[in-house]
Design an enzyme around this catalytic site. Structure first.
Site, PDB file in Angstrom:
ATOM      1  N   ASP A  43       0.837  -1.203   0.000  1.00  0.00           N
ATOM      2  CA  ASP A  43       0.000   0.000   0.000  1.00  0.00           C
ATOM      3  C   ASP A  43       0.866   1.245   0.000  1.00  0.00           C
ATOM      4  O   ASP A  43       0.521   2.245  -0.613  1.00  0.00           O
ATOM      5  CB  ASP A  43      -0.962   0.007   1.194  1.00  0.00           C
ATOM      6  CG  ASP A  43      -0.241  -0.038   2.537  1.00  0.00           C
ATOM      7  OD1 ASP A  43       0.849  -0.629   2.620  1.00  0.00           O
ATOM      8  OD2 ASP A  43      -0.775   0.531   3.505  1.00  0.00           O
ATOM      9  N   ARG A  89       5.592   4.382   5.843  1.00  0.00           N
ATOM     10  CA  ARG A  89       5.281   4.251   7.269  1.00  0.00           C
ATOM     11  C   ARG A  89       5.409   2.789   7.716  1.00  0.00           C
ATOM     12  O   ARG A  89       5.729   1.915   6.915  1.00  0.00           O
ATOM     13  CB  ARG A  89       3.884   4.801   7.551  1.00  0.00           C
ATOM     14  CG  ARG A  89       2.782   3.963   6.970  1.00  0.00           C
ATOM     15  CD  ARG A  89       1.412   4.544   7.330  1.00  0.00           C
ATOM     16  NE  ARG A  89       0.364   3.763   6.723  1.00  0.00           N
ATOM     17  CZ  ARG A  89      -0.694   4.270   6.107  1.00  0.00           C
ATOM     18  NH1 ARG A  89      -0.845   5.575   5.989  1.00  0.00           N
ATOM     19  NH2 ARG A  89      -1.611   3.476   5.606  1.00  0.00           N
ATOM     20  N   ASP A  90       5.123   2.536   8.974  1.00  0.00           N
ATOM     21  CA  ASP A  90       5.248   1.166   9.493  1.00  0.00           C
ATOM     22  C   ASP A  90       4.028   0.353   9.043  1.00  0.00           C
ATOM     23  O   ASP A  90       3.198  -0.045   9.841  1.00  0.00           O
ATOM     24  CB  ASP A  90       5.361   1.192  11.024  1.00  0.00           C
ATOM     25  CG  ASP A  90       4.182   1.913  11.664  1.00  0.00           C
ATOM     26  OD1 ASP A  90       3.419   2.584  10.938  1.00  0.00           O
ATOM     27  OD2 ASP A  90       4.005   1.790  12.886  1.00  0.00           O
ATOM     28  N   GLU A  91       3.944   0.114   7.760  1.00  0.00           N
ATOM     29  CA  GLU A  91       2.850  -0.678   7.214  1.00  0.00           C
ATOM     30  C   GLU A  91       3.365  -1.501   6.038  1.00  0.00           C
ATOM     31  O   GLU A  91       3.672  -2.663   6.206  1.00  0.00           O
ATOM     32  CB  GLU A  91       1.678   0.226   6.818  1.00  0.00           C
ATOM     33  CG  GLU A  91       0.471  -0.573   6.375  1.00  0.00           C
ATOM     34  CD  GLU A  91      -0.840   0.126   6.636  1.00  0.00           C
ATOM     35  OE1 GLU A  91      -0.852   1.206   7.219  1.00  0.00           O
ATOM     36  OE2 GLU A  91      -1.876  -0.450   6.250  1.00  0.00           O
ATOM     37  N   ASP A 124      -6.134  -2.729  -2.501  1.00  0.00           N
ATOM     38  CA  ASP A 124      -5.328  -1.786  -3.268  1.00  0.00           C
ATOM     39  C   ASP A 124      -4.812  -2.449  -4.546  1.00  0.00           C
ATOM     40  O   ASP A 124      -4.847  -1.868  -5.632  1.00  0.00           O
ATOM     41  CB  ASP A 124      -4.133  -1.298  -2.435  1.00  0.00           C
ATOM     42  CG  ASP A 124      -4.518  -0.775  -1.050  1.00  0.00           C
ATOM     43  OD1 ASP A 124      -5.397  -1.388  -0.424  1.00  0.00           O
ATOM     44  OD2 ASP A 124      -3.948   0.229  -0.607  1.00  0.00           O
ATOM     45  N   TRP A 155     -11.397  -6.580  -0.824  1.00  0.00           N
ATOM     46  CA  TRP A 155     -10.006  -6.912  -0.498  1.00  0.00           C
ATOM     47  C   TRP A 155      -9.781  -8.408  -0.769  1.00  0.00           C
ATOM     48  O   TRP A 155      -9.039  -8.771  -1.671  1.00  0.00           O
ATOM     49  CB  TRP A 155      -9.705  -6.548   0.962  1.00  0.00           C
ATOM     50  CG  TRP A 155      -9.185  -5.144   1.091  1.00  0.00           C
ATOM     51  CD1 TRP A 155      -7.914  -4.777   1.400  1.00  0.00           C
ATOM     52  CD2 TRP A 155      -9.903  -3.918   0.890  1.00  0.00           C
ATOM     53  NE1 TRP A 155      -7.802  -3.402   1.393  1.00  0.00           N
ATOM     54  CE2 TRP A 155      -8.993  -2.859   1.093  1.00  0.00           C
ATOM     55  CE3 TRP A 155     -11.219  -3.590   0.555  1.00  0.00           C
ATOM     56  CZ2 TRP A 155      -9.362  -1.512   0.968  1.00  0.00           C
ATOM     57  CZ3 TRP A 155     -11.585  -2.258   0.427  1.00  0.00           C
ATOM     58  CH2 TRP A 155     -10.668  -1.245   0.633  1.00  0.00           C
ATOM     59  N   GLU A 188      -2.685   8.758  -0.480  1.00  0.00           N
ATOM     60  CA  GLU A 188      -3.628   7.791   0.096  1.00  0.00           C
ATOM     61  C   GLU A 188      -5.037   8.370   0.184  1.00  0.00           C
ATOM     62  O   GLU A 188      -6.024   7.684  -0.038  1.00  0.00           O
ATOM     63  CB  GLU A 188      -3.142   7.413   1.508  1.00  0.00           C
ATOM     64  CG  GLU A 188      -4.036   6.423   2.227  1.00  0.00           C
ATOM     65  CD  GLU A 188      -3.426   5.981   3.557  1.00  0.00           C
ATOM     66  OE1 GLU A 188      -2.606   6.743   4.113  1.00  0.00           O
ATOM     67  OE2 GLU A 188      -3.755   4.874   4.020  1.00  0.00           O
ATOM     68  N   HIS A 208       0.661   6.119  -2.350  1.00  0.00           N
ATOM     69  CA  HIS A 208      -0.341   5.063  -2.195  1.00  0.00           C
ATOM     70  C   HIS A 208      -1.066   5.016  -3.534  1.00  0.00           C
ATOM     71  O   HIS A 208      -1.633   5.999  -3.946  1.00  0.00           O
ATOM     72  CB  HIS A 208      -1.335   5.555  -1.135  1.00  0.00           C
ATOM     73  CG  HIS A 208      -1.601   4.624  -0.020  1.00  0.00           C
ATOM     74  ND1 HIS A 208      -0.743   4.519   1.042  1.00  0.00           N
ATOM     75  CD2 HIS A 208      -2.631   3.773   0.226  1.00  0.00           C
ATOM     76  CE1 HIS A 208      -1.264   3.640   1.904  1.00  0.00           C
ATOM     77  NE2 HIS A 208      -2.399   3.164   1.416  1.00  0.00           N
TER      78      HIS A 208
END
Ligand code: RAM
Length: 928
Positions: free
Chosen positions: A496, A500-502, A509, A569, A781, A802
């Protein structure tokens, strides 16, 4: 003219000359290029031999397809002798064209990897943790946490001249293998991310040029990565096991004498800590150049200080008992399958020079690369030993010119380099990457000159595919932003966001953006690999996850409590193989995953007996990040159920189409009935009089229209309602991730291309161009990631890289420029050129390199006529739809089109005249 014809793009399993594959019947493809009109392949012959000499002599010891009367040029299944581990397969194709000419390609090659577990004779090795304790003082001195990469090495003797040398390598962690002081590969982050409970990649490298007669040294640095570093927002590391990384390598050297030397990892290897003190994807890397050990990767190195490597058991599979009813996983004693990586490796694909530097607060120099991207920075510098240089990365700046990092959440994205003080030093990190446009450099007295700061763009090296340009510069930048969204997020898995911490493989997506991605780049191998991650993450109940590879959330993987089953998803588990079939003509991916796909539909049916998908919706994201007009309290939960039900119907219709294609007629009937039942339930619940939906959001209308959920006679009215809602917003969009993919295509296909064009060109909030006007170089995003009135949105979830909202890229190629697939002829073997010139645009052009060759469509509005230039690759055909009134006299190349011997008029639908056109280049226009 035939001399311009040639065979190019030889591919094996979508890859160019792949090494170490494990497909026993790999599929071969080529492209027939010719400038001649009507150029066609009428037959082919593929030959495969074990040496180039045999191939040249036509001595086909592996396979000779013989002359096959067929125009097929993709997915030709190897059908020769059974392939064994390590085989080298040289291949060549000849074709006969429609004039009887024979064309022969250059040779291609693929090699087989290690097909059986027993082929791996080496041991998994790790280090004694004492090694890090021993260096604790040094580590503390640099404020370290655990996560220190470790060096391993082994010298070996090669008695005579080398004919061929191959290195096979894998790890729990990430590796950088080296031979005799040189990197074996430029590829990054080996082995890449898979569901490590289920499979681990290994890689094969041809190292013939690295191994010499005499003494050699094989070495490797072992770091953390996905195996043992931080993943997603998790606060603990090592999601797949322990933080004790390990490596397995096997070097096989074939000598001129016919003898073999095999060197593999075992307790005879030595290990030590090195200059990398800490490394993690989210946190960054710390490198102390004073701790470099010169010659550590060369023969003759004094390794007396080094410790013995420790053998450790191989990884074992973990069985997915983590279903909706039972979120458990169980370690088995089955060895974890080691599989060849089936996709392009991650590499540095581009270098960026910073555009400017300014000083913000004390000694912090901020470099602006002019482009938000994923990767890292390489610095060239000199200074006294022990000078500590810090590199922090961020996507935006604060109003005072300092680095904005709040939206990175817990990702520190900080690299540290400590100089050794020996003249010019060049450094880049090994095992980390960041998402950023700005670099903050501290620790030096003077800013580094721009030429000494280099942005390295890192991504899965998917080949380029498409190009787009139109007369509107901001739209061109928007298209570029979709491309950069892809570059920044196609890194082993479709993530995505990169900052960041993702950085997770969010399925929604990926499916939303997939068609755009296929136009921008050749992502066939990339999605083939990722679909395996998706299937690996399916749970015992048949629920597909929301992220793949799966995220272990403290025992709750997917299902009700975790990340699974989300509408739009989880459905990617069906949409991805279907898109692979349509875009690339890939039947095998559908066959391979068919049972998984059926299990998903079984689960939907089992848990929602009334045809409305309202049970067990997992995290239920709805039309994620839509703007308030679409999320009013009254309609919100109802909207989510509508969205989920629409996707169920869509899945069922896809399954019916694919079952038909596979010749599974009973299942085709089953899914047709399922679709009809869900469609009926949808209409009963949400369709009111005159094509109106009870839930009035843009996305509700979009899904109903795009997924064909309405009776034919009300489609026109429903589309008018959609337009009414857009008008009500002052001609603005209000959808989130799910609706946006369908917005412009649906408007276009329901006769409202003008509205699509208007939305495209809007510059005020919310719109695609609003971020562009405000300097965006990637897709954001959120529509309101930053607004002039509010500034930055809440940093808790606000990425500036994103791609989902960039799914309009699909429409730019498909409808604005007009390069559209024909579902009856997958893989663009036959396709449609149908441009929709809208708004004030004066021209638009796109090119797209399909699996059958490069397609081009370019239109231009001139004062007195409309010009359409098209390029139809050899061995394909197209339906070209030229916009004009029925009575218009259409010219091709300046002559009446209806007199051309090449093209055939198919009819006029009131707005377009359609022609059937064979391969070649053509220029359509109207008579003056
Ligand atoms: C956030 C991201 C991601 C999205 C999920 C549902 O984590 O926006 O893109 O898919 O939420």
């Amino acid at each position: 003219m035939s001399d311009t014809s040639r065979l190019t793009h030889l591919r094996c399993e979508y890859l160019k000359n792949p090494l170490g594959i494990d497909e026993l019947q790999p599929r071969l493809s080529w492209i027939f290029e010719s400038s001649r009109r009507g150029a066609r392949q009428v037959a082919y012959r593929v030959i495969v031999a074990s040496t180039p000499e045999q191939l040249a002599a036509g001595d086909t010891d592996m396979w000779d397809s013989g002359r096959v009367e067929s125009d097929q040029s993709s997915h030709i299944e190897y059908d020769g002798t059974r392939r064994r581990s390590r085989d080298v397969c040289y291949w060549q194709v000849s074709i006969w064209d429609e004039l009887g000419n024979v064309l022969t390609s250059e040779p291609g090659v693929w090699t087989m990897g290690l097909l059986k577990q027993q082929d791996w004779v080496g041991k998994w090795i790790t280090y004694d943790p004492k090694i890090i304790e021993r260096d604790a003082e040094a580590l503390q001195a640099t404020e370290l946490q655990p996560g220190t990469p470790v060096l391993f090495r082994r010298s070996f003797e090669v008695p005579s001249i080398v004919r061929r040398a191959t290195l096979y390598a894998t790890a729990r962690g990430l590796i950088e293998p080296r031979l005799n002081g040189q990197a074996v590969t430029d590829d990054k982050f080996i082995p890449e991310w898979t569901d490590y409970h289920k499979r681990l990649h290994y890689r094969t490298f041809d190292v013939t040029n690295h191994v010499l007669q005499g003494e050699n040294a094989l070495a490797v640095t072992l770091g953390d990565g996905w195996w043992s570093g931080y993943i997603g927002w998790q606060e603990t590391r090592a999601p797949y096991g322990t933080m004790q990384n390990s490596v397995q390598m096997q070097l096989e050297v074939e000598l001129e004498t016919g003898k073999f030397v095999q060197i593999s990892t075992d307790h005879n290897w030595k290990c030590d800590t090195g200059p990398i003190l800490f490394s993690d994807f989210m946190m960054g890397e710390t490198y102390d150049a004073r701790r470099e050990q010169a010659g550590w990767d060369l023969p003759g190195f004094d390794e007396s200080r080094w410790l013995d490597a420790v053998e450790t058991p191989p990884p074992c599979e973990r069985i997915p008992e983590f279903g909706f009813s039972n979120n458990q996983k169980r370690e088995t004693n089955q060895p974890l399958p080691l599989v060849a990586q089936p996709s392009e490796p991650v590499r540095v694909v581009e270098a960026l020079a910073p555009m400017s530097v300014h000083t913000a607060a004390r000694d912090a120099c901020i470099y602006d690369f002019g482009q938000n991207f994923a990767g890292y920075v390489e610095i060239t510098l000199s200074g006294p030993a022990g000078t500590r240089v810090q590199l922090r990365h961020g996507e935006r700046l604060n109003p005072d010119g300092t680095l904005y990092t709040e939206n990175l959440r817990r990702a520190k994205a900080t690299d540290v380099y400590i100089l050794k003080g020996e003249g010019t030093e060049v450094w880049r990190p090994s095992f980390t990457f960041h998402g950023f446009q700005y670099l903050e450099l501290t620790g030096l007295n003077e800013p580094l000159p721009l030429a000494q700061v280099r942005g390295c763009v890192v991504m899965s090296a998917t080949p380029s595919g498409g190009d787009f340009e139109c007369s509107h510069p901001l739209v061109n930048r928007l298209w570029k932003n979709t491309m950069w969204g892809q570059k920044g997020n196609f890194l082993s898995v479709p993530t995505d966001c990169p900052q960041r911490d993702e950085r997770l493989g969010w399925m929604g997506d990926a499916q939303i953006f997939m068609r755009t991605a296929t136009y921008n780049m050749d992502v066939a191998a990339f999605f083939t690999k990722w679909m395996t991650d998706v299937a690996d993450s399916q749970d015992v109940d048949g629920i597909f996850p929301d992220v793949a590879p799966r995220l272990d959330e403290g025992g709750n993987f997917i299902g009700l409590d975790g990340l699974g089953g989300g509408a739009g998803w989880a459905d990617a588990g069906v949409i991805v193989p279907w898109t692979m079939w349509r875009v690339y003509g890939d039947r095998r991916i559908v066959e391979r995953h068919w049972q998984s796909m059926v299990r998903w539909l079984d689960w939907l049916e089992r848990t929602n007996p009334e045809g409305i998908r309202c049970n067990h919706l997992g995290n239920n994201y709805g039309d994620w990040l839509c703007i308030p007009a679409d999320t009013t309290f009254r309609t919100h939960s109802e909207m989510k159920t509508l969205l989920a039900t629409a996707y169920w119907a869509h899945d069922a219709s896809i399954m019916a189409e694919l079952a038909q294609m596979l010749g599974r007629t009973t299942e085709a009937e089953r899914f047709e009935e399922m679709e009809a039942c869900v469609r009926d339930a949808f209409q009963d619940k949400w369709l009111a009089e005159g094509g109106r939906l009870v839930v009035e959001t843009q996305t509700a209308y979009l899904l109903a229209l795009a997924f064909d959920l309405l009776p034919e006679h009300v489609r026109g009215q429903a589309a008018e309602h959609l337009v009414r809602l857009i008008a009500k917003e002052g001609w603005h969009l209000s959808t989130g991730f799910i609706g946006i993919k369908e917005l412009n295509p649906t408007l276009t296909l329901t006769g409202h291309a003008d509205v699509a064009g208007r939305l495209l060109c809007n510059e005020d909030y919310p719109s695609w161009l609003y971020p562009v006007v405000h300097g965006a170089t990637t897709i954001w995003e959120r529509w309101n990631g930053w607004t002039a009135e509010e500034g930055f949105f809440d940093p808790q979830m606000n990425s500036f890289n994103h791609y989902s909202l960039g799914s309009v890229g699909e429409w730019l190629y498909r409808h604005l420029a007009g390069i559209e697939l024909d579902p009856a002829h997958p893989g663009f073997k036959r396709f449609v050129i149908k441009p929709y010139p809208t708004g004030d645009l004066e021209y638009a052009r796109a090119s797209y390199r399909s699996i059958h060759g490069t397609i081009e469509s370019s239109w231009q509005r001139l004062e007195d006529r409309f010009k359409l230039n098209v390029r139809i690759p050899a061995n394909t055909e197209a339906t070209v739809c030229y916009p004009c009134p029925p009575e218009a006299a259409v010219l091709e190349g300046g002559l009446p089109a209806n007199e051309s011997k090449w093209i055939r008029m198919l009819g006029h639908d009131g707005q377009y005249v359609a022609f059937s056109v064979p391969s070649g280049t053509y220029e359509f226009s109207t008579a003056d």
